[in-house]
Each structure stands twice: as C-alpha cells, then as structure tokens.
Design an enzyme around this catalytic site. Structure first.
Site, PDB file in Angstrom:
ATOM      1  N   ASP A   1     -12.710  -8.481   4.052  1.00  0.00           N
ATOM      2  CA  ASP A   1     -13.984  -8.435   3.318  1.00  0.00           C
ATOM      3  C   ASP A   1     -14.612  -9.823   3.260  1.00  0.00           C
ATOM      4  OD1 ASP A   1     -13.815  -5.697   2.729  1.00  0.00           O
ATOM      5  OD2 ASP A   1     -14.476  -5.996   0.653  1.00  0.00           O
TER       6      ASP A   1
ATOM      7  N   TYR B   1       0.823  -1.215   0.000  1.00  0.00           N
ATOM      8  CA  TYR B   1       0.000   0.000   0.000  1.00  0.00           C
ATOM      9  C   TYR B   1       0.858   1.267   0.000  1.00  0.00           C
ATOM     10  CZ  TYR B   1      -4.789  -1.648   0.707  1.00  0.00           C
ATOM     11  OH  TYR B   1      -6.029  -2.191   0.540  1.00  0.00           O
TER      12      TYR B   1
ATOM     13  N   LYS C   1       2.549 -15.329   2.892  1.00  0.00           N
ATOM     14  CA  LYS C   1       2.816 -16.075   1.657  1.00  0.00           C
ATOM     15  C   LYS C   1       4.308 -16.374   1.652  1.00  0.00           C
ATOM     16  CE  LYS C   1       1.456 -17.783  -2.308  1.00  0.00           C
ATOM     17  NZ  LYS C   1       0.515 -18.927  -2.417  1.00  0.00           N
TER      18      LYS C   1
ATOM     19  N   ASP D   1      -3.579 -18.027   0.533  1.00  0.00           N
ATOM     20  CA  ASP D   1      -4.556 -18.704  -0.336  1.00  0.00           C
ATOM     21  C   ASP D   1      -5.330 -19.758   0.449  1.00  0.00           C
ATOM     22  OD1 ASP D   1      -2.128 -20.045  -0.125  1.00  0.00           O
ATOM     23  OD2 ASP D   1      -2.116 -20.784  -2.187  1.00  0.00           O
TER      24      ASP D   1
ATOM     25  N   ASP E   1      -6.704  -6.639   3.781  1.00  0.00           N
ATOM     26  CA  ASP E   1      -7.777  -5.953   3.065  1.00  0.00           C
ATOM     27  C   ASP E   1      -8.724  -6.979   2.460  1.00  0.00           C
ATOM     28  OD1 ASP E   1      -9.145  -3.797   1.768  1.00  0.00           O
ATOM     29  OD2 ASP E   1      -8.120  -4.341  -0.087  1.00  0.00           O
TER      30      ASP E   1
END
Ligand code: IPM
Ligand code: MG
Length: 355
Positions: free
Chosen positions: A250, A135, A190, A222, A246
């Site tokens: 959601d 970001y 990851k 994942d 982020d």
C-alpha cells in the site's frame, strides 16, 4: 480460454464492466463467466465465497477479480465477512505468489504526494508471499489469557508461522522476477526480533546460491518503510512475507500517485492466477461512476501476459492506457493540472478507442 469474472462489491462492478469492455474489444475468443463474491456472494447465497463461485474459479484458466467489502458487513462474524472471499480464493487455489508492481507514469508524477524527483521513473515490484504468515497461522483466537500480567483478561492471539519450503518457493519466484528486471532483490524481514524472519533470511541466503546473477540484500521492515518514501528508486524487486507485504505494498502504491493505477497478480506454481486491482472496494464512491478502472484494466493485461500467454494483447492494453494518460484523461484520484477529469465509463471508452 475461460475467464472467471468476479466483480464483488462497492466499485467492483463498475470497474469490472470497463475491464470486460476492454477484453471484448481485443477481438479474441474469451469465455467470460461471472459469479458473485464478497458481500455480493453473501447476499446471493449466504457465504462470501459461494461454492459455485469457488468451483468456477477452479475450472477457469484465470480469474479477474474486482474488489470486496462494505461497512455494512463489518458486524458479521469473521468467517462471513467479504474479505474471506479473497483470502479463501488465495488459499484454496494456492495462489502463493503475489506480484504488485508500482510504476509511476510520467504524466502522473504530479499526483504523487512525494516530490516529483523522488518518484519520476519509479518502477519497482513487490513480491508478497500470500499463503502463510500470521494471516493463516494457527492457533488463533480469542480467549481468557492463560498467563502473564493480565492473566484471566480477554485476549486475542494469532500465530506468525513460515516453513522453509514456503519461503523457498516464494524466494525462487522473486529471484526469477529479479532476473528479468534489474537483478536487484531486497528481502524484507524483521530478523532482529522474529524467529520466522530469521528462517526467512537464512532461506533467502541459501536460495541466492542458485541465482549468482542477482544481487540480494536484506532490510528490516521498519527501515524498508522509511527507505520506500526516502529513496524508492533504489529498489528493484522487494520480496517479503504476507503481513509486511500487505503494508509495504500500500505504501509503494501511493508513491505512484494513486492506488487506482496499480494492478496485481496472485499466481500458483503453474502460473494460473487471480488478477485484481491493488485497491479496495471504496464503498464511499460506489455507484457514482467516478472510480478509476485503470488498475482493473491493467490487471486484465497482466492476466493475458502471465496466465493466458497473450503477450501481444497485454502490450496493446498497456500501450492504450499510456496513450489515454498522454491524452490527458484522468479520473478524480489521479487529477493533475494538465488533465481533464472524466468518469469511469469515459476513461474506459477512451482505452477502447486507443486500442
Ligand atoms: C490486500 C487486502 C487484503 C489483504 C484484505 C482485503 C484481506 O488488503 O489484498 O492487500 O489483507 O491481503
Ligand atoms: Mg492490503
């Protein structure tokens, strides 16, 4: 106690009006000061985060934020888009610790897209790092590719970066949050592919030595995305970086039936914070009086608890919201067969009455 009230765009002003109504009904002496932010800030003074708004946010004891964004600003250069307001506040005020609880209220299990037995009783907390990662990582930009198969072609590039102290400080926050809950912390990364993630994982393992009572596990992002829909109740606290957080927050939000129910807190190292619903500005339903204000009302409760030390008042608001759901009040996003759909103001009034 001074609270900066930043309604923003889209449904922001409507949902904020209900949260302010609830705060005023508590019988406390709060000084509420409103300022424009996002598209509203751009309209007022040519910038999504006007200097005066930033100043107010710095001075205040806490910030209550609505939502920002509207399609009509999509063509502006990135630095002037509404989203820059929230990113700027997070960065300027060093709000690095983002708490996103996902709770499935028993009355709303029917509103989830998952089977009731998968989500009923769900209560997880996502702790998202908010000041670093891709970001904010430099360098970034658009250029002609200096090398590679498509050398000379237009390319965009961003940089994923994390320093050890950045990971360490969010690790402490997450371990301490886990200590207050089921003492299970899942760190999502990851590390099979990314160097930042390797550093993230090594640092988590190191910090874990100071929290022997918390069980730390690691999961690739994942797989975490898959496990969240397969067996979400297996999680307690999840800690992850800005980008993965982020996306996963959601996903977690939707398990609960509606993102319209979920508050969030973004805290600095002294627990000063910005409180906002986890959802966006929903320009498609703005001004129609149908948006769900409960996430903003619950964000106000989080603000009372974390930044203002008013635990009892926070409890009162949360109980009032539960009562309103028990009474069957619903907005469209959380409509269930046993409830009755009302508008933004009506459900806000019901919360005040329940208080
Ligand atoms: C969020 C939002 C923001 C983010 C946007 C509005 C910049 O999606 O708070 O999750 O990406 O962090
Ligand atoms: Mg988001």
């Amino acid at each position: 106690m001074k609270i900066a009230v930043l309604p923003g765009d889209g449904i922001g002003p409507e949902i904020m009006a209900e949260a302010v109504k609830v705060l005023n009904a508590l019988g406390e002496k709060f000084e509420l000061e409103e300022a424009p932010v996002g598209g509203a800030g751009y309209e007022a003074s040519g910038h999504p985060l006007p200097e005066a708004t930033l100043q107010l946010a710095k001075e205040a004891d806490a910030i209550l934020f609505g939502a920002v964004g509207d399609w009509k600003y999509d063509k502006l250069e990135r630095a002037l888009r509404p989203e820059q307001a929230i990113l700027g506040l997070r960065k300027h005020l060093q709000l690095f610790a983002n708490f996103r609880p996902a709770i499935c209220y028993p009355q709303l299990t029917g509103a989830s897209s998952l089977k009731p037995e998968i989500v009923s009783g769900l209560d997880i907390l996502i702790v998202r790092e908010l000041n670093g990662d891709i970001y904010f990582g430099a360098p970034r930009g658009l250029r002609d590719a200096p090398d590679g198969l498509f050398q000379g072609a237009k390319e965009g590039f961003d940089t994923m970066r994390y320093s050890e102290p950045e990971v360490r400080r969010i690790a402490h926050v997450a371990f301490q949050a886990a200590q207050k809950r089921q003492k299970k912390l899942t760190s999502v990364d990851k590390a099979n592919v990314l160097e930042t993630s390797q550093l993230w994982r090594d640092t988590m393992i190191d910090v874990a030595k100071e929290y022997a009572d918390v069980e730390l596990s690691h999961m690739y992002v994942d797989n975490a995305a898959m496990q969240l829909v397969k067996a979400p109740k297996a999680f307690d606290v999840v800690v992850t970086g800005n980008m993965f957080g982020d996306i996963l927050s959601d996903e977690a939000a939707m398990l609960t039936g509606s993102i319209g129910m979920l508050p969030s807190a973004s805290l600095d190292k002294n627990n000063k914070g910005l409180y906002e619903p986890s959802h966006g500005s929903a320009p498609d339903i703005a001004g129609k009086g149908v948006a769900n204000p409960l996430a903003t009302i619950l964000s106000a409760a989080m603000m009372l608890r974390y930044s203002l030390g008013k635990t009892e008042q926070a409890d009162r608001i949360e109980s009032a919201v539960k009562k309103v759901l028990e009474q069957g009040f619903r907005t469209g996003d959380i409509a269930t067969a046993d409830g009755v759909v009302v508008g933004t103001k009506e459900i806000g009034d019901a919360v005040v009455k329940a208080l």
